[in-house]
Design a protein around this motif. Sequence first.
Motif, PDB file in Angstrom:
ATOM      1  N   GLY A   1     -26.932  23.085 -77.596  1.00  0.00           N
ATOM      2  CA  GLY A   1     -27.124  23.269 -79.039  1.00  0.00           C
ATOM      3  C   GLY A   1     -26.281  24.386 -79.641  1.00  0.00           C
ATOM      4  N   GLU A   2     -26.134  25.490 -78.917  1.00  0.00           N
ATOM      5  CA  GLU A   2     -25.341  26.607 -79.450  1.00  0.00           C
ATOM      6  C   GLU A   2     -23.890  26.182 -79.644  1.00  0.00           C
ATOM      7  OE1 GLU A   2     -26.215  29.491 -80.817  1.00  0.00           O
ATOM      8  OE2 GLU A   2     -28.200  28.611 -80.519  1.00  0.00           O
ATOM      9  N   LYS A   3     -23.407  25.393 -78.718  1.00  0.00           N
ATOM     10  CA  LYS A   3     -22.008  24.936 -78.817  1.00  0.00           C
ATOM     11  C   LYS A   3     -21.833  23.974 -79.995  1.00  0.00           C
ATOM     12  CE  LYS A   3     -20.297  25.759 -74.170  1.00  0.00           C
ATOM     13  NZ  LYS A   3     -21.407  26.390 -73.471  1.00  0.00           N
ATOM     14  N   VAL A   4     -22.861  23.178 -80.260  1.00  0.00           N
ATOM     15  CA  VAL A   4     -22.799  22.289 -81.433  1.00  0.00           C
ATOM     16  C   VAL A   4     -22.620  23.137 -82.683  1.00  0.00           C
ATOM     17  CG1 VAL A   4     -24.034  20.583 -82.825  1.00  0.00           C
ATOM     18  CG2 VAL A   4     -24.334  20.580 -80.346  1.00  0.00           C
ATOM     19  N   LYS A   5     -23.419  24.190 -82.791  1.00  0.00           N
ATOM     20  CA  LYS A   5     -23.410  24.998 -84.022  1.00  0.00           C
ATOM     21  C   LYS A   5     -22.076  25.719 -84.215  1.00  0.00           C
ATOM     22  CE  LYS A   5     -28.326  25.580 -83.657  1.00  0.00           C
ATOM     23  NZ  LYS A   5     -29.426  26.511 -83.452  1.00  0.00           N
ATOM     24  N   THR A   6     -21.574  26.327 -83.136  1.00  0.00           N
ATOM     25  CA  THR A   6     -20.268  27.002 -83.224  1.00  0.00           C
ATOM     26  C   THR A   6     -19.207  26.019 -83.706  1.00  0.00           C
ATOM     27  OG1 THR A   6     -20.905  28.317 -81.305  1.00  0.00           O
ATOM     28  CG2 THR A   6     -18.559  28.293 -81.857  1.00  0.00           C
ATOM     29  N   HIS A   7     -19.258  24.829 -83.164  1.00  0.00           N
ATOM     30  CA  HIS A   7     -18.256  23.806 -83.495  1.00  0.00           C
ATOM     31  C   HIS A   7     -18.366  23.387 -84.964  1.00  0.00           C
ATOM     32  CE1 HIS A   7     -15.295  20.828 -82.830  1.00  0.00           C
ATOM     33  NE2 HIS A   7     -16.091  19.788 -82.658  1.00  0.00           N
ATOM     34  N   VAL A   8     -19.579  23.124 -85.422  1.00  0.00           N
ATOM     35  CA  VAL A   8     -19.764  22.698 -86.818  1.00  0.00           C
ATOM     36  C   VAL A   8     -19.296  23.796 -87.774  1.00  0.00           C
ATOM     37  CG1 VAL A   8     -21.447  22.028 -88.583  1.00  0.00           C
ATOM     38  CG2 VAL A   8     -21.673  21.138 -86.263  1.00  0.00           C
ATOM     39  N   GLU A   9     -19.657  25.035 -87.471  1.00  0.00           N
ATOM     40  CA  GLU A   9     -19.240  26.142 -88.350  1.00  0.00           C
ATOM     41  C   GLU A   9     -17.731  26.196 -88.473  1.00  0.00           C
ATOM     42  OE1 GLU A   9     -21.217  29.458 -86.530  1.00  0.00           O
ATOM     43  OE2 GLU A   9     -23.147  28.887 -87.427  1.00  0.00           O
ATOM     44  N   ASN A  10     -17.044  26.038 -87.357  1.00  0.00           N
ATOM     45  CA  ASN A  10     -15.575  26.079 -87.386  1.00  0.00           C
ATOM     46  C   ASN A  10     -14.996  24.908 -88.180  1.00  0.00           C
ATOM     47  OD1 ASN A  10     -12.853  26.947 -86.460  1.00  0.00           O
ATOM     48  ND2 ASN A  10     -12.922  25.003 -85.372  1.00  0.00           N
ATOM     49  N   LEU A  11     -15.550  23.717 -87.973  1.00  0.00           N
ATOM     50  CA  LEU A  11     -15.022  22.535 -88.680  1.00  0.00           C
ATOM     51  C   LEU A  11     -15.149  22.720 -90.193  1.00  0.00           C
ATOM     52  CD1 LEU A  11     -16.375  19.621 -86.435  1.00  0.00           C
ATOM     53  CD2 LEU A  11     -14.065  20.547 -86.488  1.00  0.00           C
ATOM     54  N   LEU A  12     -16.305  23.219 -90.631  1.00  0.00           N
ATOM     55  CA  LEU A  12     -16.509  23.408 -92.072  1.00  0.00           C
ATOM     56  C   LEU A  12     -15.549  24.460 -92.619  1.00  0.00           C
ATOM     57  CD1 LEU A  12     -20.424  23.329 -92.244  1.00  0.00           C
ATOM     58  CD2 LEU A  12     -18.853  21.447 -92.696  1.00  0.00           C
ATOM     59  N   ARG A  13     -15.372  25.514 -91.841  1.00  0.00           N
ATOM     60  CA  ARG A  13     -14.444  26.588 -92.239  1.00  0.00           C
ATOM     61  C   ARG A  13     -13.021  26.047 -92.402  1.00  0.00           C
ATOM     62  NH1 ARG A  13     -16.596  30.324 -88.694  1.00  0.00           N
ATOM     63  NH2 ARG A  13     -15.147  29.577 -87.114  1.00  0.00           N
ATOM     64  N   LYS A  14     -12.681  25.065 -91.598  1.00  0.00           N
ATOM     65  CA  LYS A  14     -11.307  24.533 -91.627  1.00  0.00           C
ATOM     66  C   LYS A  14     -11.130  23.384 -92.610  1.00  0.00           C
ATOM     67  CE  LYS A  14      -9.521  26.942 -87.989  1.00  0.00           C
ATOM     68  NZ  LYS A  14      -9.062  26.735 -86.618  1.00  0.00           N
ATOM     69  N   GLY A  15     -12.146  23.121 -93.443  1.00  0.00           N
ATOM     70  CA  GLY A  15     -11.952  22.150 -94.519  1.00  0.00           C
ATOM     71  C   GLY A  15     -12.621  20.795 -94.335  1.00  0.00           C
ATOM     72  N   VAL A  16     -13.356  20.635 -93.236  1.00  0.00           N
ATOM     73  CA  VAL A  16     -14.077  19.369 -93.033  1.00  0.00           C
ATOM     74  C   VAL A  16     -15.272  19.331 -93.994  1.00  0.00           C
ATOM     75  CG1 VAL A  16     -15.476  18.067 -91.369  1.00  0.00           C
ATOM     76  CG2 VAL A  16     -13.330  19.160 -90.643  1.00  0.00           C
ATOM     77  N   ASP A  17     -15.523  18.163 -94.608  1.00  0.00           N
ATOM     78  CA  ASP A  17     -16.578  18.060 -95.622  1.00  0.00           C
ATOM     79  C   ASP A  17     -17.897  17.551 -95.059  1.00  0.00           C
ATOM     80  OD1 ASP A  17     -14.882  18.510 -98.122  1.00  0.00           O
ATOM     81  OD2 ASP A  17     -13.807  16.902 -97.097  1.00  0.00           O
ATOM     82  N   ILE A  18     -17.807  16.605 -94.129  1.00  0.00           N
ATOM     83  CA  ILE A  18     -19.025  15.918 -93.671  1.00  0.00           C
ATOM     84  C   ILE A  18     -18.971  15.744 -92.148  1.00  0.00           C
ATOM     85  CG2 ILE A  18     -20.357  13.753 -93.795  1.00  0.00           C
ATOM     86  CD1 ILE A  18     -19.206  13.343 -96.630  1.00  0.00           C
ATOM     87  N   ILE A  19     -20.119  15.909 -91.502  1.00  0.00           N
ATOM     88  CA  ILE A  19     -20.220  15.691 -90.057  1.00  0.00           C
ATOM     89  C   ILE A  19     -20.956  14.367 -89.823  1.00  0.00           C
ATOM     90  CG2 ILE A  19     -21.073  16.612 -87.869  1.00  0.00           C
ATOM     91  CD1 ILE A  19     -19.034  18.507 -89.194  1.00  0.00           C
TER      92      ILE A  19
END
Length: 282
Positions: free
Chosen positions: A19-37
Amino acid sequence: MEIIVPILTPFNEKGEIDGEKVKTHVENLLRKGVDIIFVNGTTGVGPALSKDEKRKMLDYVLDVTNKVIFQVGSLNMKEVLELVNYANEKDLIAVASYPPFYFSIPKDFIVKYFKEICKASKHPVYLYNYPGATGKDVDVNLAKEIDCIKGVKDTNPDFAHTIRYKELGIKTYNGLENLAIASLSILDGTVVGAGNYMPELFSQLREYIKAGDMRKALDLQLKIDEIDGTTIPYGKISSMYYLVKELQGYDVGVPRPPMYPLEENKAKELVEKVRKIWNKSE
Ligand code: ELE
């Protein structure tokens, strides 16, 4: 012009979701301009997750953002509806499903399947059409018959097929990396597995398109294609775990068989090849 990433599912060595790795990954994706997971898609090995794992993935992602599409498809109808009900308690954009796969069934069974999901869901229901994987093509006419589809992700090299869903006035995305330029330009956005490890390239692609700089957009699309194509012989999904670490700089765990981890020398070879293309100026 949305960029949607079907998130990979991080596993530890025991094959459990981290779960922690999921969160780190999502935070980075959003920071880099991704809109939706997009949760539990193909890249997230949705068909290979248990019902409990699908729910866990949703919760880990929702801890970071509510910009989520939750894929609930399964051949076990009871589980599909349980997942829809689970989503009903949450704040998210939509639930999605691929049609029932594997079995030869008449088209009206597919219509019934989606109607049942629509009836149970308080969220908009999106179609995940991926004929190459499911063996079923829920095209614009069948979607019209279902009559409650509010969005579609069409993973389909036939872009004309994808465009036709626009007749229904619904959110429409193509799910192939090499059509990102077209999907971002003409449709509502793109769904790209490769966005897991190179989100900034898709963001940059969108910037070029917005600025009307189509020459630069095309060059970047070709670079994306070269990187994406490099991963195919290694297994696209397994490759992503190594490429996130290499290009984004954090650990997203390991793939889980039948998505086998790469042998050390193979992983090294892949990373070197991709790094070379990545470093080339556009
Ligand atoms: C793509 C598929 C396509 C992304 C998902 C996606 O993962 O849910 O191997 O390029 O045919 O549609 O991953 O996979 P390939 O939407």
